[in-house]
Motif scaffolding. Structure first.
Motif, PDB file in Angstrom:
ATOM      1  N   ASN A 211       9.617   3.653   7.319  1.00 37.09           N
ATOM      2  CA  ASN A 211      10.920   2.767   7.768  1.00 37.09           C
ATOM      3  C   ASN A 211       9.993   2.474   8.614  1.00 37.09           C
ATOM      4  OD1 ASN A 211      13.395   3.025   5.629  1.00 37.09           O
ATOM      5  ND2 ASN A 211      12.417   5.238   5.808  1.00 37.09           N
ATOM      6  N   ILE A 212       9.458   2.662   9.687  1.00 38.26           N
ATOM      7  CA  ILE A 212       8.626   1.934  10.778  1.00 38.26           C
ATOM      8  C   ILE A 212       7.537   0.648  10.292  1.00 38.26           C
ATOM      9  CG2 ILE A 212       7.252   3.327  11.953  1.00 38.26           C
ATOM     10  CD1 ILE A 212       8.603   2.868  14.785  1.00 38.26           C
ATOM     11  N   ALA A 213       7.056   1.248   9.139  1.00 40.42           N
ATOM     12  CA  ALA A 213       6.323  -0.074   9.436  1.00 40.42           C
ATOM     13  C   ALA A 213       6.587  -1.085   9.251  1.00 40.42           C
ATOM     14  CB  ALA A 213       5.920   0.521   7.237  1.00 40.42           C
ATOM     15  N   PRO A 214       8.109  -1.835   8.786  1.00 40.94           N
ATOM     16  CA  PRO A 214       7.970  -3.511   8.435  1.00 40.94           C
ATOM     17  C   PRO A 214       8.110  -3.773   9.752  1.00 40.94           C
ATOM     18  CG  PRO A 214       9.782  -1.737   6.529  1.00 40.94           C
ATOM     19  CD  PRO A 214       8.728  -0.766   7.680  1.00 40.94           C
ATOM     20  N   TYR A 215       8.633  -3.058  10.679  1.00 41.95           N
ATOM     21  CA  TYR A 215       8.701  -4.035  11.689  1.00 41.95           C
ATOM     22  C   TYR A 215       7.096  -4.484  12.428  1.00 41.95           C
ATOM     23  CZ  TYR A 215      12.831  -2.421  11.579  1.00 41.95           C
ATOM     24  OH  TYR A 215      14.145  -1.973  11.348  1.00 41.95           O
ATOM     25  N   ALA A 216       6.058  -3.166  11.888  1.00 46.49           N
ATOM     26  CA  ALA A 216       4.559  -3.298  12.801  1.00 46.49           C
ATOM     27  C   ALA A 216       4.753  -4.807  11.736  1.00 46.49           C
ATOM     28  CB  ALA A 216       4.043  -1.710  12.353  1.00 46.49           C
ATOM     29  N   PHE A 432      10.831 -10.247  16.675  1.00 44.37           N
ATOM     30  CA  PHE A 432      12.411  -9.799  16.011  1.00 44.37           C
ATOM     31  C   PHE A 432      13.245 -10.466  16.694  1.00 44.37           C
ATOM     32  CE2 PHE A 432       9.248  -6.502  16.544  1.00 44.37           C
ATOM     33  CZ  PHE A 432       8.695  -6.261  15.522  1.00 44.37           C
ATOM     34  N   ASP A 433      14.554 -10.629  16.408  1.00 40.08           N
ATOM     35  CA  ASP A 433      15.863 -11.931  17.003  1.00 40.08           C
ATOM     36  C   ASP A 433      16.527 -10.571  18.070  1.00 40.08           C
ATOM     37  OD1 ASP A 433      17.108 -10.781  15.007  1.00 40.08           O
ATOM     38  OD2 ASP A 433      16.785 -12.861  14.175  1.00 40.08           O
ATOM     39  N   VAL A 434      17.937 -11.251  18.377  1.00 38.92           N
ATOM     40  CA  VAL A 434      18.524 -10.316  18.945  1.00 38.92           C
ATOM     41  C   VAL A 434      19.044  -9.495  18.342  1.00 38.92           C
ATOM     42  CG1 VAL A 434      20.299 -11.609  19.242  1.00 38.92           C
ATOM     43  CG2 VAL A 434      20.467 -10.314  20.632  1.00 38.92           C
ATOM     44  N   VAL A 435      18.821  -9.632  16.919  1.00 37.18           N
ATOM     45  CA  VAL A 435      20.251  -9.008  15.750  1.00 37.18           C
ATOM     46  C   VAL A 435      18.267  -7.200  15.611  1.00 37.18           C
ATOM     47  CG1 VAL A 435      21.080  -8.537  13.794  1.00 37.18           C
ATOM     48  CG2 VAL A 435      21.525 -10.516  15.468  1.00 37.18           C
ATOM     49  N   THR A 436      17.486  -8.180  15.500  1.00 37.41           N
ATOM     50  CA  THR A 436      16.287  -7.065  14.701  1.00 37.41           C
ATOM     51  C   THR A 436      16.030  -6.579  15.459  1.00 37.41           C
ATOM     52  OG1 THR A 436      14.798  -8.423  14.704  1.00 37.41           O
ATOM     53  CG2 THR A 436      16.315  -8.719  12.364  1.00 37.41           C
ATOM     54  N   VAL A 437      15.967  -6.648  16.797  1.00 37.53           N
ATOM     55  CA  VAL A 437      15.027  -5.908  17.906  1.00 37.53           C
ATOM     56  C   VAL A 437      15.788  -4.909  18.126  1.00 37.53           C
ATOM     57  CG1 VAL A 437      16.265  -7.063  19.648  1.00 37.53           C
ATOM     58  CG2 VAL A 437      14.021  -6.036  20.042  1.00 37.53           C
ATOM     59  N   VAL A 438      16.901  -4.513  17.945  1.00 36.70           N
ATOM     60  CA  VAL A 438      17.799  -3.156  18.127  1.00 36.70           C
ATOM     61  C   VAL A 438      17.491  -2.534  17.515  1.00 36.70           C
ATOM     62  CG1 VAL A 438      19.855  -2.295  18.388  1.00 36.70           C
ATOM     63  CG2 VAL A 438      19.767  -4.847  19.577  1.00 36.70           C
ATOM     64  N   PRO A 439      17.862  -3.070  16.488  1.00 33.85           N
ATOM     65  CA  PRO A 439      16.697  -1.234  15.234  1.00 33.85           C
ATOM     66  C   PRO A 439      16.145  -1.203  15.237  1.00 33.85           C
ATOM     67  CG  PRO A 439      17.494  -3.226  13.555  1.00 33.85           C
ATOM     68  CD  PRO A 439      18.059  -3.633  15.158  1.00 33.85           C
ATOM     69  N   ALA A 440      14.955  -2.265  15.915  1.00 33.75           N
ATOM     70  CA  ALA A 440      13.283  -1.342  16.100  1.00 33.75           C
ATOM     71  C   ALA A 440      12.896  -0.679  16.067  1.00 33.75           C
ATOM     72  CB  ALA A 440      12.486  -2.950  16.548  1.00 33.75           C
ATOM     73  N   VAL A 442      15.232   1.085  18.517  1.00 35.88           N
ATOM     74  CA  VAL A 442      16.066   2.575  17.769  1.00 35.88           C
ATOM     75  C   VAL A 442      14.929   3.642  16.902  1.00 35.88           C
ATOM     76  CG1 VAL A 442      18.237   3.517  16.354  1.00 35.88           C
ATOM     77  CG2 VAL A 442      18.438   1.822  18.187  1.00 35.88           C
ATOM     78  N   TRP A 443      14.252   2.734  15.878  1.00 30.93           N
ATOM     79  CA  TRP A 443      13.162   3.097  15.303  1.00 30.93           C
ATOM     80  C   TRP A 443      11.873   3.880  16.204  1.00 30.93           C
ATOM     81  CZ3 TRP A 443      13.105   5.729  11.463  1.00 30.93           C
ATOM     82  CH2 TRP A 443      13.391   5.723  10.068  1.00 30.93           C
ATOM     83  N   VAL A 444      12.266   3.047  17.055  1.00 33.56           N
ATOM     84  CA  VAL A 444      10.480   3.443  18.533  1.00 33.56           C
ATOM     85  C   VAL A 444      10.660   4.500  19.284  1.00 33.56           C
ATOM     86  CG1 VAL A 444       9.576   2.824  20.432  1.00 33.56           C
ATOM     87  CG2 VAL A 444       9.290   0.916  17.907  1.00 33.56           C
ATOM     88  N   ALA A 445      12.080   4.128  19.343  1.00 29.88           N
ATOM     89  CA  ALA A 445      12.676   5.615  20.112  1.00 29.88           C
ATOM     90  C   ALA A 445      13.106   6.376  19.568  1.00 29.88           C
ATOM     91  CB  ALA A 445      14.031   5.455  20.874  1.00 29.88           C
ATOM     92  N   LEU A 446      13.248   7.036  18.060  1.00 36.17           N
ATOM     93  CA  LEU A 446      13.315   8.200  17.370  1.00 36.17           C
ATOM     94  C   LEU A 446      12.406   8.827  17.544  1.00 36.17           C
ATOM     95  CD1 LEU A 446      15.374  10.246  15.351  1.00 36.17           C
ATOM     96  CD2 LEU A 446      15.038   8.385  14.093  1.00 36.17           C
ATOM     97  N   LEU A 447      11.299   7.855  16.112  1.00 38.67           N
ATOM     98  CA  LEU A 447       9.940   8.555  16.421  1.00 38.67           C
ATOM     99  C   LEU A 447       9.709   9.099  17.499  1.00 38.67           C
ATOM    100  CD1 LEU A 447      10.845   7.992  13.828  1.00 38.67           C
ATOM    101  CD2 LEU A 447       8.789   6.600  13.624  1.00 38.67           C
ATOM    102  N   LEU A 448       8.872   8.186  18.487  1.00 39.77           N
ATOM    103  CA  LEU A 448       9.154   8.796  19.866  1.00 39.77           C
ATOM    104  C   LEU A 448       9.120  10.084  20.348  1.00 39.77           C
ATOM    105  CD1 LEU A 448       6.710   8.140  21.312  1.00 39.77           C
ATOM    106  CD2 LEU A 448       7.658   6.947  22.912  1.00 39.77           C
ATOM    107  N   ALA A 449      10.481  10.394  20.381  1.00 34.25           N
ATOM    108  CA  ALA A 449      10.809  12.324  20.475  1.00 34.25           C
ATOM    109  C   ALA A 449      10.375  12.499  19.399  1.00 34.25           C
ATOM    110  CB  ALA A 449      12.281  11.403  20.338  1.00 34.25           C
ATOM    111  N   VAL A 450      11.150  11.991  18.466  1.00 35.99           N
ATOM    112  CA  VAL A 450       9.840  13.388  17.529  1.00 35.99           C
ATOM    113  C   VAL A 450       8.647  13.668  17.545  1.00 35.99           C
ATOM    114  CG1 VAL A 450       9.622  13.641  15.146  1.00 35.99           C
ATOM    115  CG2 VAL A 450      12.142  12.691  15.462  1.00 35.99           C
ATOM    116  N   ALA A 451       8.018  12.796  17.881  1.00 36.90           N
ATOM    117  CA  ALA A 451       6.231  13.126  18.250  1.00 36.90           C
ATOM    118  C   ALA A 451       6.248  14.311  19.238  1.00 36.90           C
ATOM    119  CB  ALA A 451       5.819  11.294  18.193  1.00 36.90           C
ATOM    120  N   LEU A 452       7.348  13.629  20.794  1.00 42.82           N
ATOM    121  CA  LEU A 452       6.747  14.226  21.668  1.00 42.82           C
ATOM    122  C   LEU A 452       7.907  15.696  22.539  1.00 42.82           C
ATOM    123  CD1 LEU A 452       6.760  11.077  24.059  1.00 42.82           C
ATOM    124  CD2 LEU A 452       4.681  12.259  23.151  1.00 42.82           C
TER     125      LEU A 452
END
Length: 516
Positions: A211-216, A432-440, A442-452
Motif C-alpha cells: 500500500n505504500i508502494a504506489p508512492y515510491a 505529489f500535489d497538495v492533496v496526494t501528499v497528505v496520504p503519502a 500518513v503512510w510514511v509516518a505510520l510505517l516508520l512508527a511500526v518499524a521503530l
C-alpha cells in the motif's frame, strides 16, 4: 505462484503441510523428504517452468562435486581442484544469466563493438540458491559432517520457503533438521506458531509494503521522465520506497520462517529491525543477516586476515594499516554485495556507498578507542545519519539508470534543476500535489512508527524459538512491550490481521527481492 497468491494460500500450502505430516507419521522418512522435494519443485516451476531445469541441474551438479570430493583425502590436490571447479561452475552459471548482458553492453560502449546482447531472464532465486550451494561446497571441503544422500541434498537445495529469496542457510542449520525435525512441540502447536509468524509476514507484505508502494513507484516514474522534482517530494518518495523495501523483505523473511516451522524446521533469522540501528555497521548486522554472514565469512574475513598479516610483516605506517586492514576489505566486500544484488552501475555505486560508509564507521570506532576523549555521537544523531545515508544510497539501488538516480539524489538535497529552490516542496512536477501528499505522509509516518516502536516478530514469539537465533539482540526494550500468548485475545488479533491481509493479497505483487 508466490506466498501471497490465493493459489498458494488455499491450495498449495494446506496440501503440502497436511501431506508431509501424514507421510511423516505413517510412512518412511524418505518418502516425506521426497514429498517436500516434489512440492518445492512444483512451487518453483509455477513461475517459469523452464527455469526449474536450471535449479535441478545446479543441485545435481553440486551434489556430484560433493560426492567426488568426499572420495578424496582432506587437503589433497584433487579435493582442492574439485572445490575450485565447483565454485567456478556456480559463479559461471550465475554470471551467464545475471552479468553477461551487462558485460557485453559495457564492452560495446568502451570498444565500439556490436556484440549481440543477452536477453535471457535470470531464474528467480538464482543468486540465493547458488550461494547456498557454494556454501555447502566449502563446508564439504573441510570434511564437516556426513555425506548427504541425493534426496536430502535435493531438499537442502530446493526447499521452497527459502529457495527464491533466502535466507542463505548453512548445511549445519538444515541437515540435522532433515533427519530430525522439531519434535519438542505437538503438531498443533507448531502449526499455530508457524501460522502466527506467517500471518505477521503476510500482513507486512500485503497491507503495509504493497500500500505504500504506489508512492515510491510514482517517484521513480516521474524522475525517469526527467520532471523537476522538489526536495520535499523526493524525500517523501524515497522514504516510501525505503519502507516498501523494508516491509516487503521483512514480510518475506517472516513468512519463510513461519512456513518452515509448520513443517518442523527452524530457519535462521534474516531480518532484525535494521531501521533501529544507530550506525551502519549495526544496520548490516540486522538487514539480510545471512547474506552479510556469507560475505563476512568468505570475502571480508579472509581478505582482512591476509592484509593484516601482510601489513604486520611489511612495516607499514599506522595510517596505511588502517586503510589496508579496515577500509579496503570492507570496500571490496560491499562492491561484491552490490553486484550480487544486480548487474548495473547503480548497484556498483550503491555497494561502494555502503562500503565507504562502513569504512568511515570502522575508522571512527578505532579513533574513539585510541582517543577516549573524543566526543561520542549520541544515539539519535547516529540513527539520523544512518537513515539519511541509507535512504540516499537507495536512489542508485532502485533507479532505472544513473541519470535518474543522480536527479533524485540532487533533488533530495536541493541541487536539482534551476528554478526548483531548496524550500520548494513540490518542484515543477505533478508527483505529489497538495492533496496526494497528505496520504503519502500518513503512510510514511505510520510505517516508520511500526518499524521503530513495537516489538518485532522475533520478539513477539521469543519464548517459543521458532527461528534459529542469528540476529543481534536488541540492546533496549521497545517502548510497546508485547509478547504473543496462546490466548483468545491474541487469536482475535492474529485472525483480524489475517483477514485484512487476505483482502489485499492475491494480486500480482512479487517480492522485491525476487529481482535479485
Amino acid at each position: 505462484m508466490t506466498f501471497t497468491s490465493y493459489g498458494f494460500l488455499f491450495a498449495f500450502l494446506p496440501i503440502v503441510v497436511a501431506g508431509y505430516h501424514l507421510i511423516r507419521r505413517y510412512l518412511p522418512t524418505g518418502l516425506a523428504i521426497g514429498w517436500l522435494v516434489l512440492a518445492s519443485l512444483v512451487f518453483y516451476a509455477s513461475d517459469t517452468p523452464q527455469h526449474v531445469i536450471v535449479l535441478v541441474c545446479s543441485v545435481l551438479g553440486n551434489f556430484l562435486v560433493v560426492r567426488l570430493m568426499a572420495a578424496r583425502p582432506v587437503d589433497s590436490p584433487g579435493r582442492r581442484a574439485l572445490l575450485i571447479v565447483g565454485v567456478v561452475a556456480n559463479l559461471l552459471l550465475l554470471g551467464a544469466y545475471k552479468y553477461s548482458g551487462f558485460l557485453v553492453d559495457n564492452i560495446n560502449a568502451v570498444f565500439g563493438t556490436s556484440l549481440p546482447g543477452v536477453a535471457a531472464r535470470a531464474p528467480i532465486g538464482l543468486s540465493f540458491y547458488t550461494f547456498i550451494q557454494i556454501g555447502f561446497l566449502l563446508y564439504a571441503y573441510l570434511a564437516q559432517g556426513d555425506r548427504p544422500t541425493l534426496l536430502r541434498y535435493a531438499l537442502f537445495g530446493t526447499f521452497f520457503p527459502y529457495v527464491t529469496a533466502g535466507p542463505i542457510v548453512r548445511p549445519d542449520e538444515v541437515f540435522g533438521q532433515i533427519e530430525n525435525p522439531d519434535r519438542d512441540r505437538t503438531l498443533g502447536t507448531r502449526i499455530v506458531l508457524g501460522t502466527t509468524m506467517f500471518v505477521i509476514g503476510l500482513f507486512k507484505k500485503a497491507v503495509l509494503a504493497d500500500n505504500i508502494a504506489p508512492y515510491a513507484t510514482t517517484l521513480f516514474t516521474t524522475a525517469s521522465g526527467h520532471d523537476a522534482i522538489g526536495a520535499g517530494n523526493a524525500w517523501v518518495g524515497m522514504l516510501a520506497y525505503t519502507l516498501q523495501l523494508y516491509f516487503d523483505f521483512s514480510g518475506y523473511s517472516d513468512m519463510a520462517i513461519g512456513l518452515a516451522y509448520m513443517l518442523g524446521f527452524r530457519l535462521p533469522v534474516n531480518f532484525n529491525s535494521p531501521l533501529r540501528a544507530t550506525n551502519i555497521v549495526d544496520f548490516w548486522r540486522r538487514w539480510h543477516i545471512t547474506m552479510t554472514r556469507f560475505f563476512t565469512d568468505y570475502v571480508y574475513t579472509p581478505l582482512a586476515t591476509k592484509l593484516m598479516r601482510r601489513s604486520m610483516s611489511g612495516g607499514h605506517s599506522a595510517a596505511l594499516r588502517v586503510l589496508l586492514v579496515l577500509c579496503l576489505p570492507v570496500l571490496v566486500t560491499f562492491l561484491l554485495v552490490g553486484l550480487w544484488h544486480g548487474a548495473g552501475w547503480g548497484f556498483v555505486l550503491w555497494g561502494a556507498f555502503q562500503g565507504v560508509a562502513m569504512a568511515v564507521n570502522l575508522v571512527w570506532r578505532e579513533l574513539a578507542t585510541a582517543h577516549p576523549r573524543l566526543p561520542r555521537i549520541p544515539s539519535p544523531v547516529g540513527w539520523l545519519l544512518t537513515m539519511v545515508a541509507f535512504v540516499s544510497s537507495l536512489t542508485f539501488f532502485q533507479a532505472p539508470d544513473l541519470r535518474t538516480a543522480w536527479a533524485l539524489l540532487t533533488a533530495m538535497y536541493g541541487f536539482g534543476p534551476s528554478g526548483v529552490p531548496v524550500g520548494d516542496f513540490y518542484g515543477r512536477s505533478n508527483l505529489f500535489d497538495v492533496v496526494t501528499v497528505v496520504p503519502a505522509l500518513v503512510w510514511v509516518a505510520l510505517l516508520l512508527a511500526v518499524a521503530l516502536l513495537p516489538r518485532n516478530s522475533q520478539q513477539l514469539l521469543e519464548r517459543y524459538e521458532v527461528a534459529l537465533p542469528t540476529a543481534a539482540e536488541e540492546r533496549k526494550p521497545s517502548r510497546l512491550a508485547l509478547t504473543w500468548q496462546p490466548t483468545l485475545r491474541w487469536s482475535v488479533v492474529i485472525g483480524l490481521a489475517a483477514a485484512i491481509a487476505l483482502v489485499f493479497a492475491g494480486g500480482p505483487s512479487p517480492f522485491l527481492y525476487y529481482r535479485f
